[in-house]
Motif scaffolding. Sequence first.
Motif, PDB file in Angstrom:
ATOM      1  N   VAL A  29      65.257  44.120  46.945  1.00 53.40           N
ATOM      2  CA  VAL A  29      64.117  43.319  47.399  1.00 53.40           C
ATOM      3  C   VAL A  29      63.746  43.698  48.838  1.00 53.40           C
ATOM      4  O   VAL A  29      62.569  43.904  49.158  1.00 53.40           O
ATOM      5  CB  VAL A  29      64.433  41.805  47.317  1.00 53.40           C
ATOM      6  N   ILE A  30      64.774  43.810  49.691  1.00 55.45           N
ATOM      7  CA  ILE A  30      64.497  44.164  51.084  1.00 55.45           C
ATOM      8  C   ILE A  30      63.816  45.532  51.155  1.00 55.45           C
ATOM      9  O   ILE A  30      62.829  45.716  51.867  1.00 55.45           O
ATOM     10  CB  ILE A  30      65.803  44.183  51.905  1.00 55.45           C
ATOM     11  N   ILE A  31      64.336  46.487  50.391  1.00 53.49           N
ATOM     12  CA  ILE A  31      63.774  47.839  50.464  1.00 53.49           C
ATOM     13  C   ILE A  31      62.356  47.873  49.886  1.00 53.49           C
ATOM     14  O   ILE A  31      61.475  48.539  50.425  1.00 53.49           O
ATOM     15  CB  ILE A  31      64.703  48.839  49.748  1.00 53.49           C
ATOM     16  N   PHE A  32      62.154  47.102  48.822  1.00 53.08           N
ATOM     17  CA  PHE A  32      60.801  47.001  48.274  1.00 53.08           C
ATOM     18  C   PHE A  32      59.857  46.419  49.330  1.00 53.08           C
ATOM     19  O   PHE A  32      58.717  46.861  49.477  1.00 53.08           O
ATOM     20  CB  PHE A  32      60.819  46.110  47.024  1.00 53.08           C
ATOM     21  N   GLY A  33      60.386  45.443  50.077  1.00 56.66           N
ATOM     22  CA  GLY A  33      59.574  44.793  51.099  1.00 56.66           C
ATOM     23  C   GLY A  33      59.148  45.712  52.229  1.00 56.66           C
ATOM     24  O   GLY A  33      58.171  45.427  52.924  1.00 56.66           O
ATOM     25  N   ALA A  69      59.639  51.557  58.930  1.00 57.20           N
ATOM     26  CA  ALA A  69      58.502  50.983  58.207  1.00 57.20           C
ATOM     27  C   ALA A  69      57.495  50.355  59.170  1.00 57.20           C
ATOM     28  O   ALA A  69      56.288  50.488  58.992  1.00 57.20           O
ATOM     29  CB  ALA A  69      58.991  49.947  57.202  1.00 57.20           C
ATOM     30  N   LEU A  70      58.012  49.680  60.206  1.00 57.72           N
ATOM     31  CA  LEU A  70      57.107  49.018  61.159  1.00 57.72           C
ATOM     32  C   LEU A  70      56.366  50.023  62.029  1.00 57.72           C
ATOM     33  O   LEU A  70      55.270  49.750  62.506  1.00 57.72           O
ATOM     34  CB  LEU A  70      57.894  48.065  62.063  1.00 57.72           C
ATOM     35  N   ASP A 126      56.041  58.535  55.236  1.00 58.69           N
ATOM     36  CA  ASP A 126      56.210  58.756  53.813  1.00 58.69           C
ATOM     37  C   ASP A 126      57.127  57.647  53.290  1.00 58.69           C
ATOM     38  O   ASP A 126      58.337  57.810  53.190  1.00 58.69           O
ATOM     39  CB  ASP A 126      56.853  60.146  53.628  1.00 58.69           C
ATOM     40  N   ILE A 127      56.519  56.480  52.989  1.00 58.66           N
ATOM     41  CA  ILE A 127      57.333  55.305  52.665  1.00 58.66           C
ATOM     42  C   ILE A 127      58.139  55.462  51.362  1.00 58.66           C
ATOM     43  O   ILE A 127      59.284  55.019  51.307  1.00 58.66           O
ATOM     44  CB  ILE A 127      56.470  54.022  52.638  1.00 58.66           C
ATOM     45  N   ILE A 133      55.980  45.472  54.948  1.00 55.15           N
ATOM     46  CA  ILE A 133      56.006  45.182  56.380  1.00 55.15           C
ATOM     47  C   ILE A 133      55.380  46.334  57.166  1.00 55.15           C
ATOM     48  O   ILE A 133      55.068  46.192  58.330  1.00 55.15           O
ATOM     49  CB  ILE A 133      57.427  44.881  56.926  1.00 55.15           C
ATOM     50  N   ALA A 134      55.186  47.457  56.494  1.00 58.87           N
ATOM     51  CA  ALA A 134      54.515  48.569  57.164  1.00 58.87           C
ATOM     52  C   ALA A 134      53.091  48.128  57.503  1.00 58.87           C
ATOM     53  O   ALA A 134      52.437  47.477  56.702  1.00 58.87           O
ATOM     54  CB  ALA A 134      54.487  49.791  56.257  1.00 58.87           C
TER      55      ALA A 134
END
Lengths: 299, 317
Positions: free
Chosen positions: B21-25, A157-158, B281-282, B29-30
């Motif tokens: 929650v972490i995965i949604f986050g 993601a980062l 591709d999030i 953070i991207a």
Amino acid sequence: MSTLSTNSSKNLDAGQIITDSPSYWSSVRSNLKNDPVTIAFALILLSLLLSAIFADLLAPLDPYKTNMLKRLKPIGTEGFLLGADELGRDMLTRLIYGGRLSLLMGISPVVAALLIGGLLGLTAGFVGGKVNMSIMRVMDVFYAFPSVLLAIAISGALGAGIFNAIISLTIVFIPPIARVTESVTTQIRALDYVEAARASGAKSLTIIRVHIISNVAGPVFVYSTSLISVSIILSSGLSFLGLGTEPPQPEWGLMLNTLRQSIYVNPWVAALPGVMIFLTSLSFNMMSDGIRSAMDIKL
Amino acid sequence: MVAYIIRRILYVIPIALGVSVIIFGLVHIAPGDPLNAVVPPDAPKETVELLIKAYGFDKPLPVQYLIWLGKALEGDFGISYATGRTVSDAIASGVVNTLILAVGGIFIGTIMGCLIGALAGYFQGSWIDKLATGFAIAGVSVPHYWLGLVLVIIFSVELNVLPAMGMGPGGSTSWTWDSEHLKHLILPVITLSVIPIGIITRSVRATIAEILTMEFIQTLEAKGLRKGHIFTHVAKNAAPTVLAVSGLQVGYLLGGSILVETVFSWPGTGFLLNDAIFRRDIPLLQGVILVLAMFFVILNLIVDIAQSVIDPRMNRS
């Protein structure tokens, strides 16, 4: 008067016994001295560290200098002891320089996680109650991810980059370190001498500084050294996926990735960076095991 | 025990929510606008506005999370803009292929780990023990993606006896029981089995060594029981530990196979993740990670419950 003198002579005897028996640290030292395997791996590790630090002096060539004529030369080519990579850069040079980034990316997440996770675990263990609950339940959530997956999720993601890889690995290692610190702290906090210190009026911070940290540091430190071994593999793995370092930087995982394309041309040169990762990770594991048994730590 | 099982099952709920929650986050953070992560840069303006509505980016974060969670619970992880397929379709086939590898890896890992660990535990201090311990440490220290590469170099490049990549002939992406698919399975499964072999060997060795020092073993020996018979007692006592360790390893293999799948171009979740990372591709990244993490959570649950059923002495708090 007579009872007093017998008492003092008894004390003297006891004192002598204590001075005669070896202290904890000298027994640890003698345990380590009798463990040639651990010493050997510690020396390997030391030489890996030194060669990374003094890469400028040791490496025969420039790690970035490409040479189209020498592309993918096999191991043992003249002037290219360990062959050349897909751009004709000297493998030996790049392996030596590669240690810099690979060790940095492997060690620094564990150091950062040791500071953060150690603090969290210490707080949770020492304060207990609701604070402990809330810290440790959050850690449990991170525990629900296999470590590789969490590292890839966060750095995916980062985005690519050394700094992002270090951040994601730090997040991966905080929960296990916090968990170990918490469990050791909780055990020690319940011991009588901590209770005695508290009863004698010592402040919480003094108790933590004098009694807790000195007893928690050993096990947590040894545990962290074993995590470095995992961290080395994971950080190079991130680079291998293209998530850590970016070309043309010399880094073992990335080198493995770019050389993978040419295994049909020059197979064994492609395997070399992995040997370095393996050796480093193995050395940290062996050293951690050796220190653990020398210090008689059970986790 | 029933109370423990119920409590353990209920405990999954907060953990699963935390994981979500972490995965949604991850989207947030991207770097850059979260919208960029789900909308291709060349999308027309109307589409962008439609997507803002669809993803609820115009709503506050907690609401966005609930919308996302609601969809995820229905198995709707969105549409991968890279492939145009729904994320759940891509994941479904990927997970099966990854499970094939993980199950194969754990199968070999458990058998070899128990065998080597038991030998080492029985002959503690002998050369067999030293060899096994060394092998176990090497097993947990080896970068498995490199080991995969070395196996490819030996068996595909040098000896040319096994395929280097893929799941089957002609870029097959679904499993069938034939010799070609089995051949493709050999190298990745061996690669994946090395870490569990190391970890299982270590814990089986320690467990067996500990059991052998217990008094009931002496009693059994004093009763004149044959060695083989004593072994069944030892094995019975070691079983819960072995079960727990190998059960958890399946979960680690699900995560760890990402790197191995990259080496072998195996069309599983690792391959999907790789794709997701490179095309940024999030939705696909989130979907794959969520499914794998949930597998891991449920696996932990099953292992804990199975352990408490096998070994009721286990003191649970």
